[in-house]
Each structure stands twice: as structure tokens, then as C-alpha cells.
Scaffold this motif. Structure first.
Motif, PDB file in Angstrom:
ATOM      1  N   HIS A 207     -18.701  -5.840   3.095  1.00 27.55           N
ATOM      2  CA  HIS A 207     -19.896  -5.861   3.866  1.00 27.55           C
ATOM      3  C   HIS A 207     -20.126  -4.414   4.030  1.00 27.55           C
ATOM      4  O   HIS A 207     -19.445  -3.425   4.034  1.00 27.55           O
ATOM      5  N   HIS A 208     -21.559  -4.127   4.403  1.00 26.60           N
ATOM      6  CA  HIS A 208     -21.722  -2.668   4.286  1.00 26.60           C
ATOM      7  C   HIS A 208     -20.989  -1.948   5.700  1.00 26.60           C
ATOM      8  O   HIS A 208     -21.263  -0.479   5.480  1.00 26.60           O
ATOM      9  N   ARG A 209     -20.539  -2.719   6.540  1.00 30.21           N
ATOM     10  CA  ARG A 209     -19.680  -2.005   7.669  1.00 30.21           C
ATOM     11  C   ARG A 209     -18.562  -1.654   7.405  1.00 30.21           C
ATOM     12  O   ARG A 209     -17.768  -1.313   8.300  1.00 30.21           O
ATOM     13  N   LEU A 210     -17.883  -2.098   6.143  1.00 31.56           N
ATOM     14  CA  LEU A 210     -16.620  -1.638   5.684  1.00 31.56           C
ATOM     15  C   LEU A 210     -16.963  -0.652   4.572  1.00 31.56           C
ATOM     16  O   LEU A 210     -17.318  -0.748   3.519  1.00 31.56           O
ATOM     17  N   ALA A 211     -16.206   0.509   4.980  1.00 35.23           N
ATOM     18  CA  ALA A 211     -16.594   1.776   4.237  1.00 35.23           C
ATOM     19  C   ALA A 211     -15.111   2.123   3.485  1.00 35.23           C
ATOM     20  O   ALA A 211     -14.336   2.152   4.300  1.00 35.23           O
ATOM     21  N   PHE A 212     -15.232   2.133   2.190  1.00 33.89           N
ATOM     22  CA  PHE A 212     -14.087   2.822   1.545  1.00 33.89           C
ATOM     23  C   PHE A 212     -14.371   4.013   0.681  1.00 33.89           C
ATOM     24  O   PHE A 212     -15.270   4.262   0.014  1.00 33.89           O
ATOM     25  N   HIS A 213     -13.343   4.952   0.891  1.00 37.18           N
ATOM     26  CA  HIS A 213     -13.660   6.245   0.142  1.00 37.18           C
ATOM     27  C   HIS A 213     -12.435   7.016  -0.236  1.00 37.18           C
ATOM     28  O   HIS A 213     -11.080   6.403   0.272  1.00 37.18           O
ATOM     29  N   MET A 214     -12.192   7.545  -1.514  1.00 39.62           N
ATOM     30  CA  MET A 214     -11.336   8.004  -1.809  1.00 39.62           C
ATOM     31  C   MET A 214     -10.894   9.551  -1.370  1.00 39.62           C
ATOM     32  O   MET A 214     -11.815  10.248  -1.379  1.00 39.62           O
TER      33      MET A 214
END
Length: 725
Positions: free
Chosen positions: A127-134
Motif C-alpha cells: 500500500h502507498h501508505r506503507l513506506a520502505f526505505h534502506m
């Protein structure tokens, strides 16, 4: 055990060990604090808390795996079981909820042990409101090591546990537990760790910490949660160890990108070691810090030295960590034994009968207590890295205030420490408390409560003279300061390689098109039928008749490598067609050319592009020797850790020196190539012309092949279920 009362600031700041700006960031109030022992309790609690989230979820991690099931037997709460699908479903079901997942952006050579494509699984397809970043906002060689989860700024978890594979276990640590397995169903060894859960203003402060880290890593500003006072996300099944309590947050943040370094955890340990009167208890994965060793040595030489108890795993995870961090630990242990004139220091490992190796529990926790007056739980190991080089976060409670307040906090700290000892001694916390009351000693308590079976064993970590001579000082494997990027580039990257790489999106788009075309060709053309043993043998025989056979065969390896044809299959075909001598020479030449071409592909695509495609599966085998290029490549080539082409592309993206890469590939691949082509040649001969002679030769080569494989397995494949730190 629940201890209640009213906190107080009656004592002056000078009498408190905890001092913001010196050995902690902030001291905030919490309504409740609980120590969660082992992942079964923590995973259940964090799943329940995430399910109750309404505004924001922050997950800061060293590793995360979207496939992990927080409740292995099934949560049965109406949401999907795998973590990635669970987060997606929770966010999708709450219109006002946003989730932020920040995971360490590791060096690319380490990308072979973690989950593949995490950015896709936790970012692109959710979902676009679940943000994942390294998170790559750290010095060269450093890591983001905090393990923090914050729910709606009202509830937070801090400790040593990541939401990833090979962590789940109960406090029973049963050797035959059917639930203790990875996402692929492979069982892993018992695993011990500790997490703290806290609410109130402490949780709100941890929300600030998480937002700061997210903004530094991504450049984006996350939303601020709306606090709903009436709603309580505290998991109902967790009884707090303390209520109405002040809790400090201590950090490690290396100096980087214009920001000054923060070394609160290091100072906290030094201050506590200096103040201790009776005992210092450490339960920690690593023990390699020179600074901590020096501080403990100084106390052990004093006439009124406190007891020092270190609970640690018998072996570090895997042969490589045993040969590096294990050697460093043995050196520190030896120095402390020399300083310990009064017999106040011991190192222990928790024993678990039934385990195949050393019968000792894998201790991954990071807990420290000073007397009954202070406890800290967090992510920081007793290593130079954790004290100065990696990002870390610990929670700290100190017994202070009015006498009644101080007494209840001391009782709770004592109880939490004794819970850990009771787990390892297979007894009850009250029995440990009673034994300490009788003996006044942690060591005497262990001696008194030690029984056959599960218990605690004192041990002296040792190393061989060969390893002692080979392993350099701490600066290489456990550095105390960030590595200067310019110095690293100058030393390891060739002059002509110091140029900007193509823009990530251009490389990513180009590779995506190539892979898409390859997939279409595989589906709608005879390509899938061509790439098999029979067709490859036929193709090789057609090349045999050409006047430029060596060039054609060697070049075919490069082409096959680009379309991911397994190099072992190519080597086998070469041995069948061209025999053991010419076949070995062709296979070595072709393998080196293929390695060269796909290394160049990784260099051209760039680190960011390859990272997005491969994802964070770090190889612990490479992690400790990544900067020793030749040795790293020899080890990687000798172990079947990933497809040949994948390793090559990752190596190119990592900017390993080309000379070291090629020489390591030659040394690592040649023995296997020679054995393989010899075996398949004689296998083919035995099938075509069966005779006692051909069968005898085949049996001899097979024995050599099996013996070599067994030797490598004994040398390199010691079971290591955990990663890292």
C-alpha cells in the motif's frame, strides 16, 4: 512481577548516574515498562500493537524479512500471517494509518543471506501508505543497528530483536521445537534475546528519534501522530515490570555528514562500571570492546572489586565470526583474567543438552545491570562498533528518588536480572533471588543452582596460535571510528573507476527491459528447450569442429552468463565434450571471461540499481572479509551461496578491486572446475565404454569429489542460524 509507586526527582541530578547530555539523550516518564524475554513474547506483543495502530507505525531495523510469521502456529486475528502481507493489510484497513519501515542498507557483497527484493516486497507492491526505505546514512563500514518499533507515539519496543528470520523461540529453548524454523521451513537453533516495551512520554520521545532517523535516511518528513488519550495500545497479556517510572534513552550515533558523534551508551557503561559496588552483569552477543575491557580491568585490580559476570554464546555465529570476533573476545577475556587477582570475573554460556555443537544457547541479547541500581536493554553490543561506530539505542532505568521509590525500582531491576539467570539455570526467579540473598554473590549463586542438564557453564574462550597470528587488532574487524571514504576509495578503487555511475533509474530501466525481453523469449520461443544438458552438449560438439574452438567455447561462457545459465552446467558439458585437460582449460578461461563481463555489468548498473534488484540478503561469510578482496572471492567461489552471475554482478556493484576479484575467482573456481570436468568426463566414458578400468577411475574421481565436498563442508559450513549482531 509488577512494582508500582510514584516516581520522584527528590534527589539532585549530581547524585544520579544518568545525566542527559552525558550518558543519555533524555529522561522521560513512562506509565509502564516491561522486559520481554525471547522472541515468542515480543513477536506476539508487537503484532498485537501493530494491529491496534491508528496513526503511525515506525520500524527501525538492522534486518527485516517480509516472510517471517510473528506467531508461527498462526495468530488467527483476521490478518495475513507473513509480516509483509500483515503490514500491508493493516495499513490498507485504516485510512489514517501510515507505516514507515527503515532497514540497514548494507554493503552489496553481503547481499546473499537476507531476503531477496525487500524493496519490492515491502515497498513497491504494498500500500502507498506503507513506506520502505534502506538506510545508508552512516559512515563507510558502519551500520544502522537500532531495533525500534513505535506505535502511534504511545507504545514503543527497543532491544536486540529484529523482525526477521531465525529469531523466534520460546524461553524453553526446546531443541526439537517444530515451530522454530525459517520461512522456508528449515529449522534453526535455539535463540535467546531480550526486548523492552514502554509507553508514555518515553514512547513519544522514541517516536521523535524514529522520525529523525527516517528524515536523515530519506530526506522526507514523516507525519506526526495524533495522540488519542483514551485509547491504550498496551498488549493486554503483558504485565508490566514497573509502573510510573522514569526511563532514559541512550544512543550511539557516529559523526557523519556534518553531524557530531553521539556516544552516550559508551559513557553510560564507563560511568556504571566506575560506580558499581557489588556486581556487574552483562548478557551480550559480543565482548570485544577495548574501552570496556580497560574499564573492567581497572576495577578488577582494586581491593573492593565488584563481581563481573559475562553471559555470552560459546561460539560466535559461524566459522568466520569465530575466527574474527571470537579471537578478539578471547584476547579481551585473557586480559581480564590476568587483571582478576581476587577471582571476581567469569564468563558463562547457557548450556542446552541436546544441541549438536557445544550444547550452548545462542545468546543475542544486549542487557546490562549494575548492582540492583541500574538496568539497560537495547541494541548495543559490548563492541567498539556499538560504542562509537554504528547507530544504537538503549533504554535505561536507574533506581533513584525517595527511599520507597528507590526500593521498588531496585526490587524490579533485581527481579529482571534474576529472571534471565533463572531461565539459563532452569529454575525460578525467586530461587535465584533467595540464593543471592544467602551468598551475596552472582557466581556463588550459579554454583549453588547448577544442576545436570540445562544450566550455566563457566568457560574460557580460547583461540589457536594460527588464528591469533592471522587476525589483526580490533581496528580491522571491530573499528572504533568511521572509515574515511576518500581513504577507502583511494586504497580499493582503481583510478579509472572513480567516475560517476549511470543514474539509477536509467540502469534499472535498462535492466528491466532486458529481463522482460528474456522472459518473453523464454515463454514464447524455444529458448527454454535449448538450455538443457542435451542441447548444450550438442552445441558444444558443433563448436568442437570449428577452427577457433577455444575462442568460441570461452566466449559462449560469457553469453551464457548474461542469461543466467548455471556455470556448473556449462563446466559439466565442457568436461563431457572436450575431456579433462582441454575441458578444464576451456572451462577456466570461459569462467573467467564470464566473471569479467558480468562484473562489468554490475559496475555499470551501479550499487543502487543492483541493490533494488537483489535486496538485503547479507552473507555473513563475506561480511567480515569484504575488504580482503582475494580471500573474500575465494571463499565465495568455494561455497554455493548464490548463482555465479548474481555474485559477479554484486561484486561489480560493490567496487571490489578488479585484480582481487579475478585472482580470487581463479583460485576459488579452479579446483572445483578440475574435479568436475574430470568426473563428468570419466562418467561419460564409463557409460559409453563400461569396463573395470573406467569404472575404477570413475570411483576414484567420485571419492575425490565427495572427499573434497566433505572437507569444504567441515571447513566452511558450520551451522550459523543468525546473522549478525
Amino acid at each position: 512481577m509488577s512494582v508500582t509507586g510514584t516516581s520522584s526527582a527528590a534527589t539532585s541530578s549530581s547524585s544520579r548516574l544518568l545525566q542527559p547530555g552525558r550518558n543519555c539523550w533524555r529522561i522521560e516518564h513512562a506509565e509502564r515498562f516491561s522486559m520481554l524475554v525471547d522472541a515468542d513474547v515480543y513477536f506476539r506483543a508487537v503484532r498485537e500493537a501493530i494491529r491496534a495502530a491508528r496513526h503511525s507505525i515506525f520500524i527501525l531495523s538492522w534486518d527485516i524479512d517480509s516472510r517471517v510469521r510473528l506467531v508461527p502456529e498462526g495468530a488467527n486475528d483476521g490478518f495475513p500471517e507473513p509480516l509483509g502481507d500483515f503490514l500491508h493489510a493493516v495499513v490498507q484497513s485504516r485510512p489514517g494509518l501510515r507505516a514507515y519501515v527503515l532497514n540497514w542498507d548494507f554493503a552489496m557483497l553481503y547481499a546473499l543471506e537476507r531476503e531477496w527484493l525487500p524493496a519490492y516486497k515491502l515497498g513497491w507492491r504494498t500500500h502507498h501508505r506503507l513506506a520502505f526505505h534502506m538506510d545508508g546514512h552512516h559512515p563507510v563500514g558502519g551500520s544502522h543497528h537500532q531495533k525500534v518499533v513505535v506505535i502511534d507515539d504511545k507504545l514503543a519496543f527497543v532491544g536486540g530483536l529484529d523482525l526477521t528470520r531465525a529469531r523466534w523461540d520460546t524461553s524453553e529453548h526446546a531443541c526439537d521445537s517444530p515451530l522454530r524454523c525459517d520461512s522456508d521451513g528449515k529449522p534453526h537453533d535455539p535463540f535467546h534475546d531480550v526486548q523492552a516495551m514502554v509507553d508514555g512520554d518515553v514512547a513519544r520521545a522514541l517516536g521523535e528519534l524514529a522520525r529523525q532517523r527516517w528524515q536523515r535516511a530519506t530526506g522526507m518528513v514523516p507525519v506526526t501522530a495524533t495522540i488519542e488519550r483514551a485509547r491504550d495500545p498496551w498488549p493486554a497479556q503483558i504485565v508490566p515490570d514497573l509502573t510510573d517510572i522514569d526511563v532514559a534513552i541512550a544512543r550511539t550515533e557516529p559523526a557523519f555528514d556534518g553531524q557530531v558523534g553521539v556516544f552516550e551508551i559508551r559513557q553510560l557503561h564507563l560511568d556504571a562500571i566506575a560506580r558499581a559496588r557489588n556486581h556487574l552483569f552483562f548478557e551480550n552477543q559480543y565482548f570485544t570492546s577495548d574501552l570496556i575491557c580497560n574499564a573492567l580491568s581497572a576495577r578488577l585490580t582494586q581491593e573492593q572489586a565488584p563481581e563481573v559476570m559475562i553471559v555470552s554464546p560459546h561460539n560466535q555465529s559461524g566459522w568466520l565470526e569465530q575466527a574474527t570476533m571470537g579471537v578478539l573476545r578471547a584476547r579481551v577475556h585473557h586480559r581480564l583474567k590476568e587483571a582478576d587477582a581476587l577471582g571476581r570475573y567469569r564468563m558463562y554460556c547457557p548450556t542446552l543438552p541436546g544441541l549438536k555443537e557445544n550444547s550452548c544457547l545462542n545468546v543475542h541479547s544486549k542487557v546490562f545491570t549494575m548492582d540492583d541500581d541500574l538496568i539497560t536493554i537495547g541494541s548495543a553490543n559490548l563492541s567498539n562498533r556499538s560504542m562509537a561506530f554504528d547507530t544504537e539505542c538503549n533504554l535505561v532505568i536507574e533506581a533513584c528518588g525517595r527511599e520507597d521509590t528507590r526500593s521498588r525500582i531496585r526490587a524490579a531491576i533485581s527481579h529482571m536480572r534474576n529472571r534471565l539467570l533463572a531461565e539459563h539455570l532452569a529454575t525460578e526467579p525467586d530461587e535465584v533471588t533467595a540464593a543471592i540473598g544467602r551468598t551475596g554473590s552472582l557466581h556463588a549463586t550459579v554454583d549453588a543452582l547448577r544442576r545436570p542438564g540445562r544450566s550455566m557453564a563457566a568457560f574460557d574462550p580460547v583461540t589457536t596460535p594460527e588464528l591469533e597470528a592471522l587476525v589483526p587488532p580490533q581496528a580491522v574487524f571491530d573499528p572504533e571510528r568511521p572509515i574515511d571514504p576518500d581513504e577507502l576509495v583511494e586504497q580499493f578503487v582503481p583510478e579509472d573507476a572513480r567516475r560517476p555511475v549511470p543514474r539509477r533509474m536509467i540502469g534499472l530501466g535498462t535492466l528491466a527491459v532486458v529481463l522482460a525481453l528474456f522472459a518473453v523469449a523464454w515463454r514464447w520461443t524455444p529458448l527454454s528447450e535449448w538450455i538443457n544438458l542435451a542441447s548444450l552438449v550438442s552445441l558444444a560438439r558443433s563448436l568442437e569442429a570449428l577452427p577457433f574452438t577455444p575462442v568460441a567455447v570461452i566466449c559462449s561462457y560469457a553469453i551464457a552468463g548474461l542469461v543466467m545459465v548455471p556455470v556448473t552446467l556449462l563446466i559439466g558439458v565442457t568436461g563431457i565434450v572436450f575431456g579433462p585437460v582441454a575441458g578444464a582449460l576451456y572451462a577456466i578461461g570461459g569462467t573467467l571471461l564470464s566473471a569479467m563481463v558480468t562484473y562489468g555489468l554490475g559496475r555499470w548498473l551501479g550499487r543502487d540499481t543492483v541493490h533494488q534488484l537483489v535486496g538485503p540478503r547479507i552473507n555473513r561469510l563475506s561480511r567480515r572479509i569484504a575488504r580482503r578482496g582475494i580471500i573474500a572471492m575465494v571463499v565465495v567461489r568455494m561455497l554455493p551461496i548464490a548463482p555465479f552471475t548474481v555474485v559477479n554482478v554484486i561484486a561489480g556493484a560493490s567496487h571490489i578491486r578488479f585484480r582481487d576479484y579475478m585472482l580470487g575467482t581463479l583460485l576459488g573456481m579452479t579446483p572445483g572446475i578440475i574435479i568436475t570436468v574430470t568426473f563428468v568426463h570419466h562418467l561419460a566414458e564409463a557409460i559409453r565404454n563400461p569396463s573395470p578400468g573406467t569404472i575404477a577411475v570413475l570411483a576414484l574421481v567420485a571419492a575425490l569429489l565427495i572427499g573434497s565436498a566433505f572437507g569444504l563442508q567441515r571447513l566452511f559450513s558450520r551451522k550459523d542460524n543468525v546473522e549478525a549482531r
